[in-house]
Motif scaffolding. Structure first.
Motif: not given
Length: 166
Positions: A129-139, A151-154
């Motif tokens: 999930q940390a890798k996904e967070r980095l990939f999505a960036g500000a989004g 993208n962090g949405e439920p």
């Protein structure tokens, strides 16, 4: 035209009895099959981007299998509710199908012990999930959710339930 309500002539013994569905529990082999399929989605699932091919699917199914919590509670779990040192999780809320967070079914939070295996699965998932967070960036919409879209949405509980059944 009727001069009286004929439905009142039906006695309680004449009414059909509602039957409750019997709860189903998976056998050990069926549970292992479910976990194996959740861990390694089919190429068709990957190609069509089914929910079962998402990185969060296996940890969510594993959590449900090891703990037995309600799907809304699993999908509302936050990382600050996971206590790796104490090997426990605190279930404090649930998510509805309208993606609103609310108190759990009995309006009471509870702390549940988790196994070393589930701790390991959650650790691995946290790194992914940390890798996904980095990939999505500000989004990335950071709600601190353990189980979330890339993208962090439920996740919608109904969709999760359908993906497990399929």
């Amino acid at each position: 035209m009727l001069s009286r309500n004929v439905a009142l002539l039906v006695g309680e013994d004449d009414l059909p009895k509602a039957t409750r569905p019997k709860p189903l529990a998976l056998t050990k082999d069926e549970l292992q099959t479910l976990l194996d399929e959740a861990k390694t989605p089919t190429s068709r699932s990957k190609k069509r981007r089914y929910l079962s091919s998402h990185p969060w699917f296996y940890p969510a199914v594993s959590f449900a299998a090891y703990i037995g919590c309600r799907r809304g509670e699993i999908l509302a779990l936050r990382w600050n509710d996971v206590h790796f040192d104490a090997k426990s999780v605190t279930m404090e809320r649930s998510v509805t199908e309208t993606l609103r967070f609310k108190a759990p079914k009995n309006d009471r939070s509870r702390t549940i012990s988790i196994s070393e295996t589930l701790c390991s699965i959650l650790h691995t998932h946290k790194a992914t999930q940390a890798k996904e967070r980095l990939f999505a960036g500000a989004g990335y919409k950071d709600g601190d959710l353990v189980v979330a879209h890339g993208n962090g949405e439920p996740i919608n509980p109904w969709n999760f339930g359908r993906a497990v059944r399929d």
